[in-house]
Design a protein around this motif. Structure first.
Motif, mmCIF file in Angstrom:
data_model
loop_
_atom_site.group_PDB
_atom_site.id
_atom_site.type_symbol
_atom_site.label_atom_id
_atom_site.label_comp_id
_atom_site.label_asym_id
_atom_site.label_seq_id
_atom_site.Cartn_x
_atom_site.Cartn_y
_atom_site.Cartn_z
ATOM 1 N N MET A 1 0.824 -1.200 0.000
ATOM 2 C CA MET A 1 0.000 0.000 0.000
ATOM 3 C C MET A 1 0.865 1.260 0.000
ATOM 4 S SD MET A 1 -2.836 0.726 2.919
ATOM 5 C CE MET A 1 -3.433 -0.965 2.825
ATOM 6 N N ASN B 1 -5.913 1.594 -4.981
ATOM 7 C CA ASN B 1 -4.817 1.147 -4.132
ATOM 8 C C ASN B 1 -5.183 -0.166 -3.447
ATOM 9 O OD1 ASN B 1 -2.762 0.819 -2.214
ATOM 10 N ND2 ASN B 1 -2.624 2.996 -1.774
ATOM 11 N N ASN B 2 -6.438 -0.265 -2.988
ATOM 12 C CA ASN B 2 -6.869 -1.481 -2.306
ATOM 13 C C ASN B 2 -6.811 -2.690 -3.231
ATOM 14 O OD1 ASN B 2 -8.162 -2.934 -0.025
ATOM 15 N ND2 ASN B 2 -9.839 -3.129 -1.489
ATOM 16 N N GLN C 1 -3.072 -3.567 -3.451
ATOM 17 C CA GLN C 1 -2.521 -4.247 -2.274
ATOM 18 C C GLN C 1 -3.115 -5.633 -2.102
ATOM 19 O OE1 GLN C 1 -3.658 -5.206 0.869
ATOM 20 N NE2 GLN C 1 -5.799 -4.506 0.794
ATOM 21 N N ILE D 1 -4.969 2.623 5.292
ATOM 22 C CA ILE D 1 -5.297 3.236 4.011
ATOM 23 C C ILE D 1 -6.188 4.463 4.199
ATOM 24 C CG2 ILE D 1 -7.390 1.916 3.414
ATOM 25 C CD1 ILE D 1 -6.166 1.578 0.592
#
Length: 584
Positions: free
Chosen positions: A52, A75-76, A79, A153
């Motif tokens: 992340m 981003n999630n 990751q 996050i």
């Protein structure tokens, strides 16, 4: 079913080509770190937060060149794919696969290893998809790693300065770890011998020295003071007390060089009580999760049920059929296992992966070791005398269970930030693919000769020792064990049961003073210098929390993770260079 979600929501795009590509690249790279640390100390790490932060740093720089903003949901996805790829080490590369080579001499091509590790992990992904609604929405299990990733996050995207501060800490740690490893290699720095002797044997010969590498200190910082100090206690018992007795009695052999550590020769005897301690402690702790096990077995009425954004039930059923076909087919094709063994392994995998997912959700500990040992014991009885059956059927169970738990933590993160489950499932499959390809290549390059390279000072491989030990017990029987090894196993096994029980029954404030039996068991099968470094790391983490709790919670684990990643990547590179140069 409601209409399927789109890739563009109120928080920006989610499932994008660059998110998948970023996750695959990071997962492939970080898989090398977990293979390196797994063969060094038997531990792998959840790489969600590391991936992340790395992606945030990269796209912060890229945005200055005109790249689109790297959003939270994107981003999630990245990751999620990266953590799946990094976790590929648990699909057999640091335990049953090298153990099988050491026992039978069987070797594997890159293509075979890639397909095998993907097949094992894919089973775990499919089971996790089916369990998501029951465990996350109905039972609302915590999955602490998933919560930690979600909070990270959220904080990263709520305060840009915080994000870059943590990215810088991660990069600084990585640079320090990488440069330190390179300096040790170039300058040929050796372990610093500790003066003195125990039982008439120099401490250096028993493995008590100061390791110049920061890797183990960083690992100790991550796992915390209890595990680190438990390892120091284990090293003191194993190499400070038991080893001199074993050498005097002739149970264990001294090394050839009086100026070096004798770990390699002593370990041939010491691994037996160490394996026994780890196995009995793991199975005892697992037994204490009987309520979770019962709930897991009862609470499958929603298996495969889908809610908005989830994988459709028809996809899930198709995935189950495909996973079973691939897992059975690879066992039969690669290891010549009969159909009934392969099928039993997969069915047992589905059952125990459900259990592992629930235990991990409630305790934040994935009982991969226990899962593997349960299957090893099962197939040792059902199909005795077959090393491939004992190890590789258990490989399916342990690897799939680990992947199930890893994905459920990722899905918990997604649930808390409003991500789309089906997109995460897709990301996991691509991440597993990247990890299988990169991880298998790295394993073959850095460990071309497992029989002679593993269970040594350079590559202690405690997980390999545990899997190999259990398999050999079923193959050769107790009579084939070294002198007094059976007695030592019985005593260590009893200690593992007692310590595991005390962990569970004592009040929490008292239980924290009970040494971790799993950590002590690992200390029996790695050099004492590793345990010293890890204990130092545990003390550093404790002192940092006492001195500045806020700063320590923000940066200590991030910096330590950077050190692990930096040294791991440079270490893999140096190992590959050595092999390519013909150094073995």
């Amino acid at each position: 079913m409601t209409n399927p979600p789109t890739t563009n929501g109120p928080m920006g795009p989610e499932l994008t080509l660059r998110a998948i590509a970023t996750g695959m690249i990071l997962g492939g790279v970080l898989s090398l770190v977990n293979i390196y640390t797994g063969l060094k100390i038997g531990w792998g790490f959840n790489m969600s937060i590391t991936a992340m932060l790395l992606s945030v740093g990269f796209y912060q720089v890229a945005s200055r060149a005109g790249a689109r903003e790297w959003g939270m949901l994107e981003n999630n996805i990245g990751q999620t794919a990266a953590s799946a790829g990094a976790n590929i080490s648990s699909a057999g590369l640091v335990a049953p696969i090298p153990a099988l080579t050491m026992i039978t001499g069987m070797t594997f091509s890159w293509a075979v290893l890639s397909v095998w590790t993907f097949a094992v992990a894919f089973v775990g992904v499919v089971v996790a998809v089916g369990l998501r609604r029951q465990m996350l929405e109905v039972d609302k299990l915590p999955f602490a790693n998933g919560i930690a990733s979600a909070e990270t996050i959220k904080s990263v995207y709520s305060a840009g300065s915080e994000a870059m501060a943590r990215v810088k800490a991660l990069v600084i740690g990585g640079l320090f770890g990488g440069v330190a490893k390179l300096a040790i290699h170039v300058m040929k720095w050796k372990h610093i011998a500790l003066p003195g002797a125990l039982g008439g044997y120099p401490l250096m010969n028993l493995g008590f020295s100061l390791n110049p590498s920061p890797l183990m200190v960083a690992v100790g910082t991550i796992v915390g003071p209890r595990a680190g100090i438990s390892m120091l206690i284990g090293a003191a018992v194993a190499f400070g007390w038991l080893a001199p007795h074993a050498l005097d009695a002739g149970w264990a052999a001294a090394g050839d060089d009086p100026a070096k550590s004798w770990f390699g020769s002593i370990n041939k005897w010491m691994l037996w009580p160490g394996v026994s301690l780890m196995v009995t402690a793991s199975l005892t702790s697992f037994a204490f999760s009987w309520r979770s096990i019962a709930k897991a077995l009862r609470g499958t009425s929603n298996l495969g049920e889908s809610s908005e954004g989830d994988v459709p039930r028809s996809w899930f059923i198709g995935g189950l059929v495909l996973a079973m076909a691939i897992a059975c087919g690879t066992q039969m094709a690669f290891f010549d296992l009969p159909l009934w063994v392969a099928l039993t392994a997969v069915l047992l995998t589905f059952l125990l992966a459900i259990v592992a997912g629930r235990v991990s959700g409630e305790t934040n500990i994935t009982p991969v070791g226990a899962m593997g040992k349960v299957t090893q014991l099962t197939f040792g009885i059902l199909n005795p005398g077959n090393a491939a059956s004992n190890l590789m059927a258990a490989n399916v169970t342990g690897g799939a269970a680990s992947q199930t738990a890893d994905m459920l933590h990722d899905l918990k993160t997604g649930l808390l930030i409003g991500a789309t489950p089906r997109f995460q499932a897709i990301a996991q499959v691509f991440g597993v693919m990247a990890g299988a390809l990169a991880g298998s290549a790295a394993y073959l390059l850095i460990i071309p000769d497992p029989t002679n390279m593993l269970l040594t000072d350079d590559w202690p491989a405690p997980a390999v020792a545990a899997w190999k030990g259990v398999a050999e017990l079923f193959l050769e029987g107790l009579d084939a064990m070294p002198e007094m090894a059976v007695t030592a196993m019985a005593i260590a096994g009893g200690a593992g049961v007692v310590l595991a029980v005390l962990e569970k029954v004592l009040p929490k404030k008292t239980a924290r003073w009970v040494p971790s039996p799993a950590a002590m068991g690992i200390a029996f099968v790695i050099p004492a210098s590793y345990s010293i470094s890890m204990a130092l790391g545990g003390v550093i983490s404790l002192l940092a929390l006492r001195m500045n709790e806020t700063w320590a919670k923000r940066f200590v684990v991030v910096i330590a993770s950077g050190i692990v990643a930096g040294e791991g990547l440079v270490g893999v590179g140096l190992a590959i260079q050595k092999v390519l140069e013909g150094g073995g």
